[in-house]
Design a protein around this motif. Structure first.
Motif, PDB file in Angstrom:
ATOM      1  N   ILE A  31     -11.159  -1.730  -5.368  1.00  0.00           N
ATOM      2  CA  ILE A  31     -10.099  -1.546  -4.373  1.00  0.00           C
ATOM      3  C   ILE A  31     -10.566  -0.490  -3.374  1.00  0.00           C
ATOM      4  O   ILE A  31     -11.310   0.426  -3.744  1.00  0.00           O
ATOM      5  CB  ILE A  31      -8.779  -1.112  -5.071  1.00  0.00           C
ATOM      6  N   VAL A  32     -10.160  -0.653  -2.124  1.00  0.00           N
ATOM      7  CA  VAL A  32     -10.429   0.373  -1.110  1.00  0.00           C
ATOM      8  C   VAL A  32      -9.109   0.694  -0.409  1.00  0.00           C
ATOM      9  O   VAL A  32      -8.348  -0.218  -0.096  1.00  0.00           O
ATOM     10  CB  VAL A  32     -11.533  -0.075  -0.108  1.00  0.00           C
ATOM     11  N   CYS A  33      -8.822   1.980  -0.208  1.00  0.00           N
ATOM     12  CA  CYS A  33      -7.580   2.416   0.461  1.00  0.00           C
ATOM     13  C   CYS A  33      -7.901   3.603   1.354  1.00  0.00           C
ATOM     14  O   CYS A  33      -8.859   4.332   1.084  1.00  0.00           O
ATOM     15  CB  CYS A  33      -6.555   2.947  -0.532  1.00  0.00           C
ATOM     16  N   PRO A  34      -7.095   3.846   2.364  1.00  0.00           N
ATOM     17  CA  PRO A  34      -7.317   5.041   3.178  1.00  0.00           C
ATOM     18  C   PRO A  34      -7.118   6.304   2.327  1.00  0.00           C
ATOM     19  O   PRO A  34      -6.230   6.335   1.481  1.00  0.00           O
ATOM     20  CB  PRO A  34      -6.229   4.952   4.256  1.00  0.00           C
ATOM     21  N   THR A  35      -7.939   7.314   2.565  1.00  0.00           N
ATOM     22  CA  THR A  35      -7.790   8.560   1.804  1.00  0.00           C
ATOM     23  C   THR A  35      -6.561   9.341   2.288  1.00  0.00           C
ATOM     24  O   THR A  35      -5.850   9.946   1.479  1.00  0.00           O
ATOM     25  CB  THR A  35      -9.069   9.426   1.918  1.00  0.00           C
ATOM     26  N   GLY A  36      -6.308   9.315   3.582  1.00  0.00           N
ATOM     27  CA  GLY A  36      -5.129  10.012   4.106  1.00  0.00           C
ATOM     28  C   GLY A  36      -5.238  11.515   3.946  1.00  0.00           C
ATOM     29  O   GLY A  36      -6.332  12.064   3.830  1.00  0.00           O
ATOM     30  N   TRP A  37      -4.100  12.180   3.885  1.00  0.00           N
ATOM     31  CA  TRP A  37      -4.103  13.651   3.880  1.00  0.00           C
ATOM     32  C   TRP A  37      -4.301  14.232   2.487  1.00  0.00           C
ATOM     33  O   TRP A  37      -4.605  15.407   2.333  1.00  0.00           O
ATOM     34  CB  TRP A  37      -2.807  14.186   4.510  1.00  0.00           C
ATOM     35  N   SER A  38      -4.094  13.418   1.431  1.00  0.00           N
ATOM     36  CA  SER A  38      -4.214  13.960   0.073  1.00  0.00           C
ATOM     37  C   SER A  38      -5.239  13.172  -0.743  1.00  0.00           C
ATOM     38  O   SER A  38      -4.942  12.111  -1.282  1.00  0.00           O
ATOM     39  CB  SER A  38      -2.853  13.917  -0.634  1.00  0.00           C
ATOM     40  N   PRO A  39      -6.461  13.698  -0.856  1.00  0.00           N
ATOM     41  CA  PRO A  39      -7.492  12.994  -1.625  1.00  0.00           C
ATOM     42  C   PRO A  39      -7.057  12.762  -3.066  1.00  0.00           C
ATOM     43  O   PRO A  39      -7.316  11.702  -3.638  1.00  0.00           O
ATOM     44  CB  PRO A  39      -8.692  13.947  -1.576  1.00  0.00           C
ATOM     45  N   ARG A  40      -6.374  13.745  -3.631  1.00  0.00           N
ATOM     46  CA  ARG A  40      -5.947  13.645  -5.023  1.00  0.00           C
ATOM     47  C   ARG A  40      -4.974  12.477  -5.212  1.00  0.00           C
ATOM     48  O   ARG A  40      -5.119  11.655  -6.111  1.00  0.00           O
ATOM     49  CB  ARG A  40      -5.275  14.964  -5.384  1.00  0.00           C
ATOM     50  N   GLN A  41      -3.987  12.404  -4.320  1.00  0.00           N
ATOM     51  CA  GLN A  41      -2.997  11.331  -4.407  1.00  0.00           C
ATOM     52  C   GLN A  41      -3.653   9.969  -4.154  1.00  0.00           C
ATOM     53  O   GLN A  41      -3.363   8.987  -4.841  1.00  0.00           O
ATOM     54  CB  GLN A  41      -1.906  11.602  -3.376  1.00  0.00           C
ATOM     55  N   ALA A  42      -4.554   9.932  -3.171  1.00  0.00           N
ATOM     56  CA  ALA A  42      -5.231   8.666  -2.851  1.00  0.00           C
ATOM     57  C   ALA A  42      -6.002   8.158  -4.070  1.00  0.00           C
ATOM     58  O   ALA A  42      -5.938   6.978  -4.419  1.00  0.00           O
ATOM     59  CB  ALA A  42      -6.167   8.852  -1.669  1.00  0.00           C
ATOM     60  N   TYR A 100     -16.389  13.380  -1.289  1.00  0.00           N
ATOM     61  CA  TYR A 100     -16.019  14.744  -0.880  1.00  0.00           C
ATOM     62  C   TYR A 100     -14.750  15.238  -1.588  1.00  0.00           C
ATOM     63  O   TYR A 100     -14.573  16.420  -1.822  1.00  0.00           O
ATOM     64  CB  TYR A 100     -15.910  14.807   0.657  1.00  0.00           C
ATOM     65  N   GLY A 101     -13.858  14.311  -1.992  1.00  0.00           N
ATOM     66  CA  GLY A 101     -12.610  14.719  -2.643  1.00  0.00           C
ATOM     67  C   GLY A 101     -12.682  14.732  -4.157  1.00  0.00           C
ATOM     68  O   GLY A 101     -11.659  14.824  -4.833  1.00  0.00           O
ATOM     69  N   ARG A 102     -13.904  14.648  -4.712  1.00  0.00           N
ATOM     70  CA  ARG A 102     -14.015  14.457  -6.167  1.00  0.00           C
ATOM     71  C   ARG A 102     -13.432  15.608  -6.975  1.00  0.00           C
ATOM     72  O   ARG A 102     -12.905  15.401  -8.059  1.00  0.00           O
ATOM     73  CB  ARG A 102     -15.471  14.205  -6.571  1.00  0.00           C
ATOM     74  N   VAL A 103     -13.522  16.831  -6.460  1.00  0.00           N
ATOM     75  CA  VAL A 103     -13.047  17.981  -7.247  1.00  0.00           C
ATOM     76  C   VAL A 103     -11.522  17.987  -7.376  1.00  0.00           C
ATOM     77  O   VAL A 103     -10.980  18.627  -8.263  1.00  0.00           O
ATOM     78  CB  VAL A 103     -13.512  19.322  -6.630  1.00  0.00           C
ATOM     79  N   SER A 104     -10.847  17.253  -6.494  1.00  0.00           N
ATOM     80  CA  SER A 104      -9.381  17.262  -6.537  1.00  0.00           C
ATOM     81  C   SER A 104      -8.827  16.351  -7.640  1.00  0.00           C
ATOM     82  O   SER A 104      -7.648  16.388  -7.936  1.00  0.00           O
ATOM     83  CB  SER A 104      -8.818  16.818  -5.181  1.00  0.00           C
ATOM     84  N   LEU A 105      -9.701  15.543  -8.230  1.00  0.00           N
ATOM     85  CA  LEU A 105      -9.224  14.545  -9.188  1.00  0.00           C
ATOM     86  C   LEU A 105      -9.167  15.142 -10.594  1.00  0.00           C
ATOM     87  O   LEU A 105     -10.180  15.277 -11.260  1.00  0.00           O
ATOM     88  CB  LEU A 105     -10.170  13.339  -9.153  1.00  0.00           C
ATOM     89  N   ARG A 142     -15.586  13.465 -15.451  1.00  0.00           N
ATOM     90  CA  ARG A 142     -16.751  14.161 -14.904  1.00  0.00           C
ATOM     91  C   ARG A 142     -16.795  13.932 -13.403  1.00  0.00           C
ATOM     92  O   ARG A 142     -16.347  12.891 -12.919  1.00  0.00           O
ATOM     93  CB  ARG A 142     -18.001  13.552 -15.544  1.00  0.00           C
ATOM     94  N   SER A 143     -17.338  14.893 -12.677  1.00  0.00           N
ATOM     95  CA  SER A 143     -17.584  14.606 -11.265  1.00  0.00           C
ATOM     96  C   SER A 143     -19.085  14.680 -11.000  1.00  0.00           C
ATOM     97  O   SER A 143     -19.793  15.502 -11.583  1.00  0.00           O
ATOM     98  CB  SER A 143     -16.765  15.553 -10.368  1.00  0.00           C
ATOM     99  N   VAL A 144     -19.554  13.782 -10.162  1.00  0.00           N
ATOM    100  CA  VAL A 144     -21.001  13.633  -9.901  1.00  0.00           C
ATOM    101  C   VAL A 144     -21.184  13.570  -8.381  1.00  0.00           C
ATOM    102  O   VAL A 144     -20.353  12.977  -7.685  1.00  0.00           O
ATOM    103  CB  VAL A 144     -21.528  12.326 -10.557  1.00  0.00           C
ATOM    104  N   THR A 145     -22.236  14.150  -7.863  1.00  0.00           N
ATOM    105  CA  THR A 145     -22.441  14.153  -6.404  1.00  0.00           C
ATOM    106  C   THR A 145     -22.586  12.729  -5.865  1.00  0.00           C
ATOM    107  O   THR A 145     -23.088  11.830  -6.559  1.00  0.00           O
ATOM    108  CB  THR A 145     -23.719  14.910  -5.982  1.00  0.00           C
ATOM    109  N   GLU A 146     -22.177  12.559  -4.623  1.00  0.00           N
ATOM    110  CA  GLU A 146     -22.270  11.215  -4.046  1.00  0.00           C
ATOM    111  C   GLU A 146     -23.714  10.785  -3.844  1.00  0.00           C
ATOM    112  O   GLU A 146     -24.000   9.582  -3.802  1.00  0.00           O
ATOM    113  CB  GLU A 146     -21.465  11.082  -2.750  1.00  0.00           C
TER     114      GLU A 146
END
Ligand code: ADP
Length: 255
Positions: free
Chosen positions: A26-37, A64-69, A74-78
């Protein structure tokens, strides 16, 4: 065994759910809140696939928003995720060119999809999707219409490197009556020159794969081929390379 990759980009959030035989995305706009997206896109994908959250063994976040999740394992660099994803989409890739919403990167990968070296531009909008979005706005069209506009047009030279000045230049060219196709061709050439310059610093790799949302623009792809003097392959799932790589890295952790 299901694993998930969530790539929270500056413009678009991509989520991939996969096991050995199936893949949902799935692909969606990130918008103002990466965590919510990230959270909402994940929930939506689970609902669409019929897979229960308890069946997912591992979630890897990237972008770029990985830390908000907060629910990712785990988070890994893009960079690592794009390399891995491009290798999956196109075996034998040796150079990945990724152009996303707000950055561009060139990644040299080894035979198993691991990063050998990379260069990234995330300081300047020129050479990124943002550049094309600003220009599409100035040209009164959508960013996904640009690619089909340029087929045989002679590019007009865009002199400004800076997105803000290039936008003024485009407005001026339109006022002079220069056809849109020539301007768009010039814009594609401008992005391609910039990114091909980065790629040249990686030597002459045998197989180049173009990923990221901007790879969906066939005009940029053709311009890159001209600038690099080499074929450039665009996988169908080019925009999902980072999310696919993240899901595969997750699979490695649990298998
Ligand atoms: P990020 O990960 O930074 O959010 P993506 O790799 O998802 O970026 O790419 C987003 C960019 O892709 C947008 O800025 C837009 O310019 C471009 N894009 C998305 N869809 C299309 C399309 N159908 N045709 C051309 N360009 C597109």
């Amino acid at each position: 065994m299901w694993t998930v990759g969530i790539d929270i980009g500056s413009v678009a959030t991509k989520v991939v759910l996969l096991n050995q035989t199936e893949m949902y995305r799935i692909v969606c706009p990130t918008g103002w809140s990466p965590r919510q997206a990230g959270r909402e896109a994940y929930q939506e994908l689970l609902a669409r696939s019929g897979c229960a959250a308890e069946e997912v063994r591992y979630v890897v976040a990237t972008g770029y928003g990985r830390v908000s999740l907060d629910f990712a394992d785990r988070s890994v660099t893009e960079i690592s995720c794009h390399a891995r994803g491009a290798h999956y989409l196109s075996a034998g890739v040796s150079l990945v060119i990724d152009i996303g919403g707000q950055d561009s990167k060139v990644i040299r990968v080894d035979g198993s999809g691991r990063v050998e070296d990379f260069i990234m531009n995330d300081k300047c909008a020129a050479g990124t999707g943002r550049f094309l979005q600003v220009m599409a706005n100035a040209l009164g069209c959508e960013v996904d219409e640009l690619g089909a506009m340029t087929e045989d047009a002679e590019p007009v030279k865009i002199n400004s490197m800076c997105t803000v000045f290039a936008e003024s230049e485009v407005v001026g060219l339109l006022a002079e009556g220069v056809p849109k196709e020539r301007i768009v061709q010039g814009l594609h050439q401008s992005i391609a020159r910039r990114v091909a310059g980065m790629a040249a610093r990686m030597g002459k790799p045998p197989k180049v794969v173009f990923t990221g949302g901007v790879a969906r623009n066939e005009g940029v792809c053709r311009a890159l081929e001209r600038e690099m003097g080499a074929p450039v392959e665009v996988p169908d799932l080019c925009q999902y390379a980072g999310a696919i790589g993240a899901a595969l890295i997750g699979r490695d952790r649990v298998s």
